[in-house]
Design an enzyme around this catalytic site. Sequence first.
Site, PDB file in Angstrom:
ATOM      1  N   GLU A   1      30.985  39.552  39.824  1.00  0.00           N
ATOM      2  CA  GLU A   1      31.332  39.705  41.013  1.00  0.00           C
ATOM      3  C   GLU A   1      32.213  38.985  41.266  1.00  0.00           C
ATOM      4  OE1 GLU A   1      27.505  36.590  41.685  1.00  0.00           O
ATOM      5  OE2 GLU A   1      26.246  39.045  41.876  1.00  0.00           O
TER       6      GLU A   1
ATOM      7  N   CYS B   1      46.525  26.813  46.372  1.00  0.00           N
ATOM      8  CA  CYS B   1      47.759  26.030  45.882  1.00  0.00           C
ATOM      9  C   CYS B   1      48.889  26.619  45.905  1.00  0.00           C
ATOM     10  CB  CYS B   1      46.849  25.708  44.260  1.00  0.00           C
ATOM     11  SG  CYS B   1      47.162  27.149  43.458  1.00  0.00           S
TER      12      CYS B   1
ATOM     13  N   GLU C   1      22.570  44.222  39.151  1.00  0.00           N
ATOM     14  CA  GLU C   1      21.452  42.876  39.417  1.00  0.00           C
ATOM     15  C   GLU C   1      21.014  42.606  40.751  1.00  0.00           C
ATOM     16  OE1 GLU C   1      23.437  39.513  39.277  1.00  0.00           O
ATOM     17  OE2 GLU C   1      25.001  39.667  37.781  1.00  0.00           O
TER      18      GLU C   1
END
Length: 669
Positions: free
Chosen positions: A158, A168, A314
């Site tokens: 995922e 950052c 899933e």
Amino acid sequence: MDSPSAPPKVNGLIPPLIYGGDYNPDQWTEDVWREDVRLMQEAGVNLVNLAIFSWSRIQPSEREWSFEWLDRVMDLLHEGGIRVDLATATASPPPWLAHAHPEMLPVLADGVRLWPGARQHYCPSSPVYRHAAHRLAETMAEHYAGHPALTMWHVGNEYGCHVPACYCDVSAQAFREWLKRRHGTIAELNRAWGTDFWSQRYSSWGEILPPRRTPTWPNPSQQLDFMRFSSDELLECYELEREALQRHTPEIPITTNFMSFFKPLDYWRWAEREEVVSNDSYPDPSDPQSGMRAAMAGDLMRSLGRGKPWILMEQTTSRVNWREVNVAKTPGQMRLWSYQAMARGADGIMFFQWRQSPAGAEKFHGAMVSHGPVDTSPVWHEVKALGREIRGLDRLAGSRVKAHVAIVFDWESWWALELPSKPSGRLRLLDQVESYYAAMFDTNVTADFARPVDDLRAYRLVVAPNLYLVTDQAAANLRDYVQDGGHLAMSFFSGIVDAEEHILLGGYPAPLADLLGVRVIDWFPLPADTRLAVRFEDGSPAEGELWSELIEPAGAEVLATFAAGSLAARPAVTRNHFGKGTATYLGTRLDRGTMSRLLRLVCGAAGVNPVIEAPPGVEAVSRGEFTFLLNHGDSAANVELGPEKGGTIQVGARDVAIVGLEIPEQTSA
Ligand code: GLA
């Protein structure tokens, strides 16, 4: 013989229809592994997703590797006849890596750093993370190349789920390099970002930052580029691992699991780089729209794979653990939604996870094998029964769903539409898509999704619920499609900006005005809970919500007008004949019933028919020679098949029938 449409098979080793789930044996002792294999056989499991979160076990420190335990699991599974979709295990870096290199941790827009202790704590641009993940994927591939259980690679997990973007300093530098590739010169970047607004002109690349937290809205063009960049950065992470896997095991197909309509990643670009598309789907059982939404996600997955069968990688057997209230699926719902995925093109039905965890953040999440003894678990009996049924449905494998309607869906336009400071913050792309999709779902018209630049000629009808950002290429494509005889239905606030999020000047919707035969003079978005009366030419009343606008016909005929307020008697819905085709334009969001009626008319004109006329609550989809009838309702429904297919069929509450294929008889479990 493999059908040409079947997913790639490794020496014929991928089972035709896959059944299984995520397997985390590292959370259990070895005696449980043997029991697992026995139970998997009992449930008809033929594939498991293995080692997704096992990095810290496989590589306990920088120079230490520990494969013995995983070797034993792989061998045990193989001996038990269970194949493995092996993860590269890179989704959750081990604590030692983050402690040695804290600069690899992700940072939010407001400067907050995310720490280890959960999962996915990495900056996608971090060379440290990328190097370590590539090394792990490579080592896994070297180690397991040739293992007889290895059937598919599951890269990461995922991507972007928790950390879709990082702000950052490392990301800032990577963003600058990405911008240089996109814009070439700082002058061009200044133009593209419209930096004369609010004194934002840049003199050098070094001044450019990710859209960190600012006093008010950051530059929208900068935000849009950052979304493109962030999707690309994660895609590069995926591709780095993929390169290593392909080198060592070129015959093994590769996937990474998608999350339905996940906004941060442009899945069109990702799906091109996978052999098999796979998806995770967690519809909320307490939401009556969930069946429709899960169908929509299934159609997206099929479309991302350009029609190839995909895998439902899933879902939960019963409940999740991450909603405020985790409502369980009702008996039969898991089976029904599994069949729905197959109806919409899935060749695999899998779950998160095989055995319910005893510890950790997901110990209350449903599983195929729950905490208690299996014999007393109704879920286990449902799991076994479904496995048994799926074993008898191999004829489905590889067959294709044929749709005559395409829904235009474009991630960049989605990103741009939902940037802040728009006429209405209530205008959300998925709501718009759903207003079209639900109307078609209600009448059992099957649709694919397509990019605005795709070849659309195979479709009789194209709907564009909203295409806010439109490139010259997309506008030309839509015009050519209609010009050559195609039918288009499009809603408001389309054709408004270009790829840099600059207004397309010349009168809205500039690049589409001749195609639609209208000029939009101004917008009048509606507040929540406000409805505006609309009247169709035949006198039938309707309601608009969310949006209204002042439309000036320029060639189009008026199908409906606003019936109240300052826009009374002004056009609300129009239709234009353009070349050999037609373009219908909606200047408001119509209520669901009216949308269904309107789309029936539009479909009728385009020659698009429902799969079958079924009672409300019965979903019908054709896949190859088979027609699925899925009854989402609480009572049995009679579906008229017509004389050719044998009269009437009764489908029980939350039950399914497949016309043309017998579902194996349920013996008592
Ligand atoms: C996602 C993840 C799984 C698990 C489930 C829980 O799909 O991929 O690891 O966390 O959610 O619903």
